[in-house]
Structure formats: structure tokens, C-alpha cells
Write an enzyme that holds these catalytic residues in place. Sequence first.
Site, PDB file in Angstrom:
ATOM      1  N   ASP A 252     126.856  -1.830  84.104  1.00  0.00           N
ATOM      2  CA  ASP A 252     126.370  -0.725  83.275  1.00  0.00           C
ATOM      3  C   ASP A 252     125.747  -1.194  81.951  1.00  0.00           C
ATOM      4  O   ASP A 252     125.362  -0.385  81.112  1.00  0.00           O
ATOM      5  CB  ASP A 252     127.515   0.259  83.023  1.00  0.00           C
ATOM      6  CG  ASP A 252     127.046   1.706  82.923  1.00  0.00           C
ATOM      7  OD1 ASP A 252     125.930   1.987  83.367  1.00  0.00           O
ATOM      8  OD2 ASP A 252     127.818   2.538  82.401  1.00  0.00           O
TER       9      ASP A 252
ATOM     10  N   LYS B 125     136.320   8.010  86.461  1.00  0.00           N
ATOM     11  CA  LYS B 125     135.619   7.894  87.733  1.00  0.00           C
ATOM     12  C   LYS B 125     136.626   7.658  88.858  1.00  0.00           C
ATOM     13  O   LYS B 125     137.708   7.126  88.618  1.00  0.00           O
ATOM     14  CB  LYS B 125     134.678   6.677  87.694  1.00  0.00           C
ATOM     15  CG  LYS B 125     133.437   6.854  86.840  1.00  0.00           C
ATOM     16  CD  LYS B 125     132.558   5.600  86.911  1.00  0.00           C
ATOM     17  CE  LYS B 125     131.332   5.728  86.018  1.00  0.00           C
ATOM     18  NZ  LYS B 125     130.394   6.782  86.449  1.00  0.00           N
TER      19      LYS B 125
ATOM     20  N   GLU C 285     128.322   8.790  78.950  1.00  0.00           N
ATOM     21  CA  GLU C 285     128.448   8.015  77.710  1.00  0.00           C
ATOM     22  C   GLU C 285     127.172   7.252  77.358  1.00  0.00           C
ATOM     23  O   GLU C 285     126.930   6.963  76.196  1.00  0.00           O
ATOM     24  CB  GLU C 285     129.625   7.030  77.824  1.00  0.00           C
ATOM     25  CG  GLU C 285     129.324   5.673  78.491  1.00  0.00           C
ATOM     26  CD  GLU C 285     128.899   5.790  79.941  1.00  0.00           C
ATOM     27  OE1 GLU C 285     129.160   6.829  80.567  1.00  0.00           O
ATOM     28  OE2 GLU C 285     128.302   4.831  80.470  1.00  0.00           O
TER      29      GLU C 285
ATOM     30  N   ASP D 273     132.139   0.795  82.554  1.00  0.00           N
ATOM     31  CA  ASP D 273     132.177   2.258  82.468  1.00  0.00           C
ATOM     32  C   ASP D 273     133.248   2.812  83.402  1.00  0.00           C
ATOM     33  O   ASP D 273     133.032   2.957  84.600  1.00  0.00           O
ATOM     34  CB  ASP D 273     130.794   2.822  82.833  1.00  0.00           C
ATOM     35  CG  ASP D 273     130.744   4.337  82.725  1.00  0.00           C
ATOM     36  OD1 ASP D 273     131.690   4.932  82.158  1.00  0.00           O
ATOM     37  OD2 ASP D 273     129.740   4.931  83.187  1.00  0.00           O
TER      38      ASP D 273
ATOM     39  N   ARG E 195     124.019   8.118  77.379  1.00  0.00           N
ATOM     40  CA  ARG E 195     123.099   8.881  76.526  1.00  0.00           C
ATOM     41  C   ARG E 195     123.638   8.975  75.101  1.00  0.00           C
ATOM     42  O   ARG E 195     122.867   9.124  74.160  1.00  0.00           O
ATOM     43  CB  ARG E 195     122.853  10.267  77.153  1.00  0.00           C
ATOM     44  CG  ARG E 195     124.083  11.126  77.239  1.00  0.00           C
ATOM     45  CD  ARG E 195     123.927  12.256  78.237  1.00  0.00           C
ATOM     46  NE  ARG E 195     124.005  11.783  79.614  1.00  0.00           N
ATOM     47  CZ  ARG E 195     123.892  12.557  80.686  1.00  0.00           C
ATOM     48  NH1 ARG E 195     123.680  13.851  80.547  1.00  0.00           N
ATOM     49  NH2 ARG E 195     123.977  12.055  81.906  1.00  0.00           N
TER      50      ARG E 195
HETATM   51  N1  BES Z   1     126.861   4.472  84.402  1.00  0.00           N
HETATM   52  C1  BES Z   1     126.813   5.759  84.987  1.00  0.00           C
HETATM   53  C2  BES Z   1     125.613   5.953  85.887  1.00  0.00           C
HETATM   54  C3  BES Z   1     125.530   5.099  87.112  1.00  0.00           C
HETATM   55  C4  BES Z   1     125.861   5.614  88.356  1.00  0.00           C
HETATM   56  C5  BES Z   1     125.046   3.809  87.061  1.00  0.00           C
HETATM   57  C6  BES Z   1     125.745   4.842  89.481  1.00  0.00           C
HETATM   58  C7  BES Z   1     124.936   3.044  88.192  1.00  0.00           C
HETATM   59  C8  BES Z   1     125.274   3.558  89.412  1.00  0.00           C
HETATM   60  C9  BES Z   1     126.754   6.836  83.894  1.00  0.00           C
HETATM   61  O1  BES Z   1     127.378   6.511  82.698  1.00  0.00           O
HETATM   62  C10 BES Z   1     127.437   8.048  84.427  1.00  0.00           C
HETATM   63  O2  BES Z   1     128.617   7.979  84.627  1.00  0.00           O
HETATM   64  N2  BES Z   1     126.688   9.111  84.639  1.00  0.00           N
HETATM   65  C11 BES Z   1     127.218  10.332  85.149  1.00  0.00           C
HETATM   66  C12 BES Z   1     126.690  11.463  84.305  1.00  0.00           C
HETATM   67  C13 BES Z   1     127.349  12.776  84.586  1.00  0.00           C
HETATM   68  C14 BES Z   1     128.791  12.740  84.135  1.00  0.00           C
HETATM   69  C15 BES Z   1     126.594  13.861  83.846  1.00  0.00           C
HETATM   70  C16 BES Z   1     126.750  10.461  86.584  1.00  0.00           C
HETATM   71  O3  BES Z   1     125.625  10.085  86.883  1.00  0.00           O
HETATM   72  O4  BES Z   1     127.548  10.871  87.423  1.00  0.00           O
HETATM   73 ZN    ZN Z   2     127.540   4.506  82.283  1.00  0.00          ZN
HETATM   74 MN    MN Z   3     129.464   7.042  82.737  1.00  0.00          MN
END
Ligand code: BES
Ligand code: ZN
Ligand code: MN
Length: 496
Positions: A287, A276, A348, A269, A350
Amino acid sequence: MKTNLTLSTPAQVETECLVVVALDRSTNKDKPEVSIETNDAAVKSAAREVISAGEASGKPFEATLIHHPAGVKAKRLLLLGGGKAKSFSAFDLRRLAGAAVRTLKSRGLRGFAFVAPQNSAQEDSVKAVVEGGFVGNFEADTYKSDRKDQRIDELTVVAAGDQNMLQQAIDTARVIGESQNFTRTLVNEPSNRMTPTMLADQAKRMAQEVGLKCEVYGTDKIIELKMGAFWSVAQGSDEPPALIILRYEPAGAPEKPVLGLVGKGITFDTGGISIKPADGMEKMKYDMAGGAAMLGAMRAIALLKPKIKVTAIVCATENMPSGKAQKPGDVQIAMSGKSIEIINTDAEGRLVLADGLFYARQLGCTHLVDAATLTGAVVVALGYVNAGIFANDDQMYERFRKAEDRAGEKFWRMPLDEEYKEVIRSGIADIVNSGGRWGGAITAAMFLKEFAEDTPWLHLDIAGTAWTEEAKPWIAKGPSGIAVRSLVEFVRDFGS
Ligand code: BES
Ligand code: ZN
Ligand code: MN
């Protein structure tokens, strides 16, 4: 790792090391009152000196090793502290067994015998010891050329009771422990060695080994099925996505219920166009831990054979920025027909789950569980200790709560009030894919709920718990395999 059962008295067991739990029975703080958890007078007397010297106090994970214990056949006696006797449970015992494995293998031992504490239910104890032993034996050091390959090859459990029942507990625990480690092996691989295609190949291989039906679909079928949400993530990557479907349909199982296990399988991811920050991005190789948990659970289910139909769906893809990647503001049509405004391409998980959940229902699943490293927000809320659980059905939640208890895993229920839906309204489509920062784990779950609709559903957000940041006495640093044991216990109960 071989696992044996013996009903001999502990002092008679010939082994490199006999491990006994030491508990603190005192009720006040100042002076511990150590008790050795066995009836065996010879073992107790061999431990007496280190206890009276204050070297073994029963503190959690305190390890006291005695060589050539008098009157005991074992070459060594290890007293392993388990904390206060009053609160000691199978949960603690599981971790102690892991700690025994980790201490002894680091000393170069290959085998040992663990005495199941006599004051606890023997079947549960034996199961906890074996599960914990497998957890402790796993190392995430495949790519280190100087790795020591120190492993325990043989674990003997010393217990009392009905041999057949105890042996069955061992066999079950071995399947569960090995399946959890199968999941951890998948999660541990970096994204260049665990692409969606490779994850699908691993699923196929495992399915063949344990006798599950496995189908893997690629780009064409995903587009044909109109999985617009799943594809919107996959379109940005040069690696083809994989829709992995595993079916467990035992003879004699009732037509209903059919349980659907849906896993997030993002093999890397980057965040996509909403990219990111570089710092820590390497962690996003895990992920796909939700998807891997479902594969591990299916492995155990196939081997333990509960009488219930189970279908697993893993939506595997990378989330990449590229000239083909979706962009913030894009509108996608999910398989269910709902339109989604993408306001953050990093939300992504969800998206792939939306289509995975809907597809599971189309395949006839009457109950759904999804597992995903879904949000950073769940880490803010619950840290690394509890995983988040959400439910639209209290009965199903209650059954899971009991299952996680038997499994010795920790989940904390989070809310799904209708008011949270406000922040995922869109001006242009049915729904947006991000509710912003506040209550982020909840609004992500609210998004998924739109696709589970009225099907009883549980959502496990394992972002904070799928990776152990620091080694613990009972587990190595790296992938934890969270959710596998609870899922297996849940399915076994559902099928009885
Ligand atoms: N894979 C990430 C969530 C994640 C964060 C997993 C830390 C493991 C450790 C997910 O796809 C993500 O990026 N979520 C975002 C959502 C936001 C953009 C609404 C997040 O949590 O920042
Ligand atoms: Zn993710
Ligand atoms: Mn993500």
C-alpha cells in the site's frame, strides 16, 4: 546489468545467444507467414529450417532456440515471437526483451544480444529493449534461501544508426529501468522491513546518491503543520510516521512550473478500526507503492536532469487499529482547514494524500500528480490491466497520455463529474471520507479533488496494477513498478 550497443551486423556478434524477433506477416488466420526482423541474410538463413518446419510461427512470446546456427557467430539463435507484424509496436518489443531475459536466465545464461527490429525506429526500439530487459531481470525472491540467483549480467543491443543517439537512448533507458526496479525493491519489502522510518531512510540514501535535497519530518512537525488528516491515520500506530520531501531544483530551470509528485506511503493497511478481513490482508504491504513510485521517478529525474523543478512528497505511515486509533464518526480537520467526517477508517489513503496535496501547493507546486493504491473499486472497474487516471485539467491529461504511450504503460481515464460529489457530503462536517461502494474509485478521486482545488492535477489509482498477481513471460510475480516510467516521460516532456 551491463548494457552495450553494437552496430555490427547481427551474424558477426559474438555472444552466448542472439535474439531476433519473429513476426507473423500473414493477413489470414490459417497460415502464418513468418518474417525474421533483420536484414541479415545469414541470420535469416539460419532460421529458415525451424520456420519451414512450423516450429517458429511468430506467436507472441513463442521461443525457438537454435544451437550452433550456421553462418552466425553467436552460439545460439533465439527466435522470439512478436505476434502480427501489422500491430507490432515498441510496447510489444519492450515485453519481448523482458521475455528474452527471463527465458535465457532460467537456462543459466548470463549474457545475450538482442537485435532491434529493423523496421522500427531504432532509438525507440533500443530504449524499449533496455527498459524491458531491466524489468525482466528483476526477481522478488530476496527471502528464499534456495533462490537460484539467475540473472542476466550483460545485455547487448544490436542496432543501426547514429552511435551517439543510440548510446544516449541506452543510457536513458538504463536509468529508467533501474529506477523502476528501485521502486519494486521498496514495494517488495514486507511491512516489518519497510516501516515509514525505513522508507524515509531509503529515500535519504537514494537522494544522497543522486544529488537530491531530502527532508524527513516526524510526528511533531506533522502536528505542527496541522496535518490533521495525515495524523488521524498515523495516530493509531506505534511506528512513527514520516513526511518525506525530495526536491529537484536544477540550475537554469524556470521559476515555474513546479511539479509536485505526491505518493501514498501506507507501509501496511490493516483498515484500522474498520478492520479488513484476514483473507488477503498480507497484500496490504504494497500500500506504499504510490509513494515508492514517486521515489523511483525522482531518482530517474535526478539522473536524467530535465530542466524543470520537481518536488516529491511521500506521506508514510501504517494504518493500525489500537487504543489510540481514530474511530468511525470522528471529525478531523485537514491542513487546508476542511473538516472531514471519518466514516470508514479503511479509507485512509485519501486522508494522507489530502494533506500531502495541500502541502505540495503550499510549497509552491503549480501542477500536481498523485499516485496511490487507493481503492479496491478501481480493481473492480479496470482489473489488473489498466491503472485508473483522473484529471481536473485536459491539457495536463493529454500530456500524460502521450507520456504513458512512450513509456509503454496503460492508464484509463475515469470521470470526475460534479454529481459524484453528492455521496461525499457530510451531515456534520464539510465532507465524509467514503462515498460507499458504487463508483468507489471515482468518489475517492472526488475527495482528493477537494484538496487539489484549482491546481491542475492528475490522480493515478494503481491499486490493481502495482502488484503482478501471476508471473508473465516478461515480468516476475510481485511488485510491477507501475507509473515510474510514465511519470519520468511526463516530467521529461514537461521540462522541455
Ligand atoms: N489500500 C486500500 C485499497 C486497495 C485495495 C489497494 C486492494 C490494493 C488492493 C485502501 O486503503 C482501501 O482500503 N480502500 C477501501 C475504501 C473504502 C473503505 C471506501 C476500499 O477500496 O475498499
Ligand atoms: Zn490503503
Ligand atoms: Mn484502506
